[in-house]
Design an enzyme around this catalytic site. Structure first.
Site, mmCIF file in Angstrom:
data_model
loop_
_atom_site.group_PDB
_atom_site.id
_atom_site.type_symbol
_atom_site.label_atom_id
_atom_site.label_comp_id
_atom_site.label_asym_id
_atom_site.label_seq_id
_atom_site.Cartn_x
_atom_site.Cartn_y
_atom_site.Cartn_z
ATOM 1 N N ASN A 186 113.543 -33.242 28.685
ATOM 2 C CA ASN A 186 113.197 -33.045 30.090
ATOM 3 C C ASN A 186 112.330 -34.203 30.580
ATOM 4 O O ASN A 186 111.695 -34.907 29.775
ATOM 5 C CB ASN A 186 112.450 -31.715 30.261
ATOM 6 C CG ASN A 186 112.279 -31.337 31.726
ATOM 7 O OD1 ASN A 186 113.023 -31.783 32.593
ATOM 8 N ND2 ASN A 186 111.281 -30.501 32.008
ATOM 9 N N ASP A 222 107.035 -23.335 25.764
ATOM 10 C CA ASP A 222 105.807 -23.662 26.502
ATOM 11 C C ASP A 222 106.154 -24.673 27.586
ATOM 12 O O ASP A 222 106.449 -25.836 27.288
ATOM 13 C CB ASP A 222 104.749 -24.245 25.563
ATOM 14 C CG ASP A 222 104.274 -23.230 24.541
ATOM 15 O OD1 ASP A 222 104.147 -22.052 24.904
ATOM 16 O OD2 ASP A 222 104.042 -23.611 23.377
ATOM 17 N N LEU A 223 106.127 -24.242 28.817
ATOM 18 C CA LEU A 223 106.600 -25.058 29.937
ATOM 19 C C LEU A 223 105.906 -26.415 29.986
ATOM 20 O O LEU A 223 104.677 -26.494 30.048
ATOM 21 C CB LEU A 223 106.373 -24.303 31.248
ATOM 22 C CG LEU A 223 106.853 -25.010 32.518
ATOM 23 C CD1 LEU A 223 108.362 -25.204 32.474
ATOM 24 C CD2 LEU A 223 106.448 -24.202 33.742
ATOM 25 N N ASP A 224 106.721 -27.491 29.953
ATOM 26 C CA ASP A 224 106.236 -28.874 30.076
ATOM 27 C C ASP A 224 105.210 -29.245 29.012
ATOM 28 O O ASP A 224 104.406 -30.157 29.212
ATOM 29 C CB ASP A 224 105.638 -29.116 31.471
ATOM 30 C CG ASP A 224 106.701 -29.107 32.558
ATOM 31 O OD1 ASP A 224 107.883 -29.290 32.223
ATOM 32 O OD2 ASP A 224 106.352 -28.913 33.730
ATOM 33 N N GLU A 225 105.229 -28.560 27.866
ATOM 34 C CA GLU A 225 104.264 -28.860 26.803
ATOM 35 C C GLU A 225 104.946 -29.182 25.482
ATOM 36 O O GLU A 225 104.311 -29.150 24.428
ATOM 37 C CB GLU A 225 103.295 -27.687 26.632
ATOM 38 C CG GLU A 225 102.391 -27.465 27.847
ATOM 39 C CD GLU A 225 101.359 -26.383 27.616
ATOM 40 O OE1 GLU A 225 101.194 -25.945 26.459
ATOM 41 O OE2 GLU A 225 100.717 -25.965 28.603
#
Length: 281
Positions: A186, A222-225
């Site tokens: 992403n 874990d969103l964007d992690e």
């Protein structure tokens, strides 16, 4: 002459480099590039080796297999000429998609893109221009599970090895992230300080931010992690308008995502827990 990429990881112990070098010599391989790293946190040894040889891929794998078993390695031998079959997912913004497709067509990005999936129709003309099949897959709260099931079906039908979210503005479910762990990349903006929500570049402009950038990472629940593959920042001044920040940000996002996909496709990225080891050359 065949060119292969050998990657390996295992718990560190004496004799790994000697053994793998001897195994490559025995398999008739000439080492053309070699990089290695020992993780001080996990004690894991990582190595990436490029070789030339007259031997077949199967024969080279067979020659290294006993060494892999001896050291309990996660060992891979791949043809350097293989192109990673990649599904690109997008929404309405086309800058990252265009950068990927242009680099792929120019031959500088070792991926093959059989299908593009989008929850909107805006970028179908771009897919048509590059001659790539475009699948419109709308996503709502009510049909999210069915849409993700269709996505997995498409991935299986097209033998997809990598999924790239090129500004795809939908959050993947935890179960989908787990099923495709290490195979989804992403891109998102990076600000100092951070701005979330709608129009982040306009928020940055209002606060007089002097650095903008982008982060490419593997997708996890874990969103964007997820583990970071690459980042880039660029300086901006007070003379820039909010619209100019948006354009600069798009440029940085496209470059960063393309570079991350390139490193993944060239088997230069290896996972070390929540970190990545990137043999970027």
């Amino acid at each position: 002459m065949n060119q292969y990429i050998v990657t390996l990881s295992c718990l560190d112990r004496p004799g790994i480099v000697h053994a793998i070098s001897g195994g490559l010599l025995g398999a008739g391989c000439n080492i053309t590039e070699s990089q290695q790293f020992l993780s001080p946190e996990t004690g894991t040894f990582f190595m990436r080796i490029a070789v030339d040889t007259e031997q077949s891929l199967e024969a080279t794998r067979a020659g290294l297999s006993p060494i892999g078993e001896q050291f309990e390695m996660d060992l891979s031998v791949a043809d350097a000429g293989d192109r990673v079959r990649t599904m690109i997912m997008c929404s309405k913004a086309g800058h990252a998609l265009n950068d990927l497709l242009f680099a792929q067509r120019a031959g500088t990005l070792a991926i093959e893109v059989p299908v593009i999936v989008s929850n909107h129709l805006d970028l179908k003309p771009m897919a048509d221009f590059y001659g790539v099949d475009f699948v419109h897959l709308p996503v709502t709260k009510e049909n999210k599970a069915e849409a993700e099931a269709e996505l997995l079906k498409l991935a299986e039908e097209h033998d997809i090895e990598l999924v790239v979210l090129a500004r795809y503005m939908q959050i993947l479910s935890d179960s989908l992230c787990e099923k495709m762990e290490g195979r989804v990349i992403n891109i998102h903006h990076s600000f100092l300080p951070s701005f979330k929500g709608a129009k982040p570049y306009h928020q940055a402009y209002a606060r007089g931010v002097k650095l903008i950038g982008a982060t490419a990472h593997y997708v996890t629940a874990d969103l964007d992690e997820g583990p970071i593959i690459d980042q880039e920042v660029t300086h901006v001044s007070h003379t820039r308008t909010a619209e100019q920040l948006v354009e600069l940000g798009r440029s940085v996002e496209g470059r960063t995502l393309t570079r991350a996909v390139q490193w993944h496709a060239e088997r230069r990225v290896m996972l070390d827990g929540q970190r990545t080891i990137v043999f970027s050359g």
